[in-house]
Write a protein that holds these residues in place. Structure first.
Motif, mmCIF file in Angstrom:
data_model
loop_
_atom_site.group_PDB
_atom_site.id
_atom_site.type_symbol
_atom_site.label_atom_id
_atom_site.label_comp_id
_atom_site.label_asym_id
_atom_site.label_seq_id
_atom_site.Cartn_x
_atom_site.Cartn_y
_atom_site.Cartn_z
ATOM 1 N N PRO A 58 38.448 -9.431 62.927
ATOM 2 C CA PRO A 58 38.889 -8.135 62.401
ATOM 3 C C PRO A 58 38.435 -6.929 63.212
ATOM 4 O O PRO A 58 38.951 -5.832 63.024
ATOM 5 C CB PRO A 58 38.301 -8.107 60.989
ATOM 6 C CG PRO A 58 37.213 -9.102 60.986
ATOM 7 C CD PRO A 58 37.580 -10.144 61.974
ATOM 8 N N PHE A 59 37.473 -7.115 64.129
ATOM 9 C CA PHE A 59 37.047 -5.996 64.973
ATOM 10 C C PHE A 59 37.499 -6.163 66.422
ATOM 11 O O PHE A 59 37.072 -5.414 67.299
ATOM 12 C CB PHE A 59 35.531 -5.810 64.883
ATOM 13 C CG PHE A 59 35.113 -5.176 63.583
ATOM 14 C CD1 PHE A 59 35.070 -3.803 63.446
ATOM 15 C CD2 PHE A 59 34.816 -5.965 62.485
ATOM 16 C CE1 PHE A 59 34.715 -3.216 62.244
ATOM 17 C CE2 PHE A 59 34.459 -5.391 61.263
ATOM 18 C CZ PHE A 59 34.413 -4.006 61.146
ATOM 19 N N ALA A 60 38.393 -7.128 66.662
ATOM 20 C CA ALA A 60 38.974 -7.270 67.993
ATOM 21 C C ALA A 60 39.859 -6.058 68.283
ATOM 22 O O ALA A 60 40.491 -5.498 67.391
ATOM 23 C CB ALA A 60 39.786 -8.560 68.084
ATOM 24 N N GLN A 61 39.901 -5.672 69.541
ATOM 25 C CA GLN A 61 40.693 -4.508 69.945
ATOM 26 C C GLN A 61 42.039 -4.944 70.535
ATOM 27 O O GLN A 61 42.106 -5.984 71.183
ATOM 28 C CB GLN A 61 39.922 -3.678 70.968
ATOM 29 C CG GLN A 61 38.585 -3.179 70.457
ATOM 30 C CD GLN A 61 38.706 -2.249 69.253
ATOM 31 O OE1 GLN A 61 39.688 -1.495 69.137
ATOM 32 N NE2 GLN A 61 37.731 -2.309 68.355
ATOM 33 N N PRO A 62 43.075 -4.144 70.272
ATOM 34 C CA PRO A 62 43.109 -2.926 69.465
ATOM 35 C C PRO A 62 43.012 -3.261 67.978
ATOM 36 O O PRO A 62 43.585 -4.244 67.523
ATOM 37 C CB PRO A 62 44.455 -2.296 69.808
ATOM 38 C CG PRO A 62 45.327 -3.445 70.196
ATOM 39 C CD PRO A 62 44.411 -4.442 70.864
ATOM 40 N N ARG A 63 42.315 -2.406 67.225
ATOM 41 C CA ARG A 63 42.066 -2.657 65.799
ATOM 42 C C ARG A 63 43.054 -1.911 64.897
ATOM 43 O O ARG A 63 43.225 -2.278 63.736
ATOM 44 C CB ARG A 63 40.630 -2.232 65.496
ATOM 45 C CG ARG A 63 40.173 -2.347 64.053
ATOM 46 C CD ARG A 63 38.660 -2.296 63.977
ATOM 47 N NE ARG A 63 38.152 -1.689 62.761
ATOM 48 C CZ ARG A 63 37.994 -2.315 61.590
ATOM 49 N NH1 ARG A 63 38.331 -3.590 61.483
ATOM 50 N NH2 ARG A 63 37.514 -1.682 60.543
ATOM 51 N N PHE A 64 43.752 -0.902 65.424
ATOM 52 C CA PHE A 64 44.586 -0.030 64.603
ATOM 53 C C PHE A 64 46.057 -0.098 65.010
ATOM 54 O O PHE A 64 46.386 0.000 66.197
ATOM 55 C CB PHE A 64 44.105 1.422 64.716
ATOM 56 C CG PHE A 64 42.729 1.646 64.163
ATOM 57 C CD1 PHE A 64 42.557 2.118 62.873
ATOM 58 C CD2 PHE A 64 41.612 1.358 64.936
ATOM 59 C CE1 PHE A 64 41.286 2.304 62.352
ATOM 60 C CE2 PHE A 64 40.333 1.540 64.427
ATOM 61 C CZ PHE A 64 40.169 2.019 63.129
ATOM 62 N N HIS A 65 46.917 -0.255 63.995
ATOM 63 C CA HIS A 65 48.355 -0.185 64.229
ATOM 64 C C HIS A 65 48.826 1.238 63.970
ATOM 65 O O HIS A 65 48.355 1.906 63.051
ATOM 66 C CB HIS A 65 49.112 -1.150 63.308
ATOM 67 C CG HIS A 65 50.466 -1.500 63.818
ATOM 68 N ND1 HIS A 65 51.544 -0.640 63.736
ATOM 69 C CD2 HIS A 65 50.922 -2.626 64.438
ATOM 70 C CE1 HIS A 65 52.602 -1.214 64.276
ATOM 71 N NE2 HIS A 65 52.255 -2.420 64.715
ATOM 72 N N ARG A 66 49.749 1.719 64.788
ATOM 73 C CA ARG A 66 50.193 3.117 64.654
ATOM 74 C C ARG A 66 51.109 3.336 63.459
ATOM 75 O O ARG A 66 51.259 4.470 62.995
ATOM 76 C CB ARG A 66 50.906 3.568 65.933
ATOM 77 C CG ARG A 66 50.041 3.512 67.174
ATOM 78 C CD ARG A 66 50.713 4.199 68.349
ATOM 79 N NE ARG A 66 49.996 3.939 69.587
ATOM 80 C CZ ARG A 66 50.240 4.573 70.740
ATOM 81 N NH1 ARG A 66 51.201 5.490 70.783
ATOM 82 N NH2 ARG A 66 49.549 4.275 71.827
ATOM 83 N N ALA A 67 51.729 2.277 62.964
ATOM 84 C CA ALA A 67 52.698 2.417 61.863
ATOM 85 C C ALA A 67 51.994 2.235 60.525
ATOM 86 O O ALA A 67 52.105 1.195 59.878
ATOM 87 C CB ALA A 67 53.830 1.407 62.023
#
Length: 319
Positions: A58-67
């Motif tokens: 869960p902390f692998a990058q990238p961690r955030f989706h833009r949508a």
């Protein structure tokens, strides 16, 4: 799937954005059409399924989706709400909650933090997360480390009962003898398109906090392991279909076309990119603005968030 049965789906992703995209695709293509209690007359039925989602790291990058539905500053405030109880003081008194839909008090009926850290039962307050930390620190392989949110007296009368029902955790030693904290969350109902991602960012941040507390208690390194997310009803509301389907006549691409036409890097953000916006997004949201904007926040909560902000301001902090 036999007619009349709710589909049961399983999704796995190496990180949160990959799991998010795969879950939307699976529920969109394989979910059953069913009405919800929130539909407007013109809305089509939702797509719905029972779904288990595994995020391998869960902390692998990238961690955030833009949508996702909110801005990054708003997301950081939600994380503080779940992990530190930033808005526990917005919950209305028990006597008002018991009035159910008859209550004219517009404050909240619950927060996840309050239910997990200050669960009320028989006039007692129970810190369930504290119990999980204690239990796992003493017996890493226990199957009893869990916390619940549902209150059988307070929740049935309301129009807004908690979606999250339970968290469960367990420690496993890896091949190098390092303790790995695995966590499951169980959900009654879940808005996949506009809530799932934010929920998971907050719950995995809580997961890291629990792992860190166990590490402090045992004087052993504890790393965050896989996160599993189980929803009885994971759904895409009919009112969101236009967002997902796009509009070819107006040149608006569907969610799936955007995923296919953009690189993964262009669909996501890393924690390094997001961190400054978690601190202050420039439009009134984030940890700094929240602390300034909410003078009534309890002192102990304010101090905990201020400490988190101090850590976040240092390079290398992973949000």
């Amino acid at each position: 799937m036999k007619s009349g049965n709710v589909p049961v789906l399983s999704v796995s992703g190496a990180n949160i954005p990959l799991a998010y995209e795969q879950a939307i695709k699976e529920v969109w293509e394989k979910g059953v059409s069913v009405r919800t209690e929130y539909d407007r007359p013109e809305d089509p039925p939702s797509r719905d399924a029972t779904v288990m989602i595994t995020v391998e790291d869960p902390f692998a990058q990238p961690r955030f989706h833009r949508a996702f539905a909110d801005g990054l500053g708003g997301l950081s405030e939600y994380v503080m709400e779940v992990v530190y109880g930033a808005h526990d003081y917005w919950v209305k008194p028990k006597e008002e909650i018991l009035k159910g839909v008859e209550s004219v008090d517009t404050r909240w009926t619950y927060t996840y933090h309050r239910r997990l850290f200050e669960y009320e039962i028989e006039d007692q307050i129970v810190d369930q997360v504290g119990y999980m930390v204690d239990r796992l620190s003493k017996t890493p392989y226990t199957r009893r480390a869990q916390g619940i949110t549902w209150n059988t007296k307070l929740d049935p009368p309301t129009d807004d009962p908690p979606c999250l029902q339970r968290i469960w955790g367990r420690l496993i030693e890896d091949d190098d003898g390092v303790l790995v904290f695995n966590m499951n969350t169980h959900w009654r109902s879940r808005d996949l398109y506009k809530a799932w991602f934010e929920n998971v960012i907050a719950l995995t941040t809580l997961m890291r906090k629990i792992a860190n507390r166990i590490s402090e208690r045992t004087s052993r390194p504890v790393r965050v392991g896989r996160y599993v997310d189980i929803s009885d009803s994971l759904h895409i509301y009919g009112s969101y279909f236009r967002d997902l389907e796009g509009d070819r006549e107006k040149g608006i691409k569907s969610f799936f076309d955007l995923c296919a036409s953009r690189s993964f890097e262009d669909r996501t953000w890393t924690s390094d990119f997001v961190r400054p916006y978690f601190i202050d997004d420039g439009v009134g949201k984030g940890l700094r603005p929240m602390l300034s904007r909410e003078p009534d926040m309890p002192v102990d909560v304010r101090e905990a968030i201020a400490k988190e902000l101090e850590a976040m301001e240092k390079d290398g902090f992973v949000v």
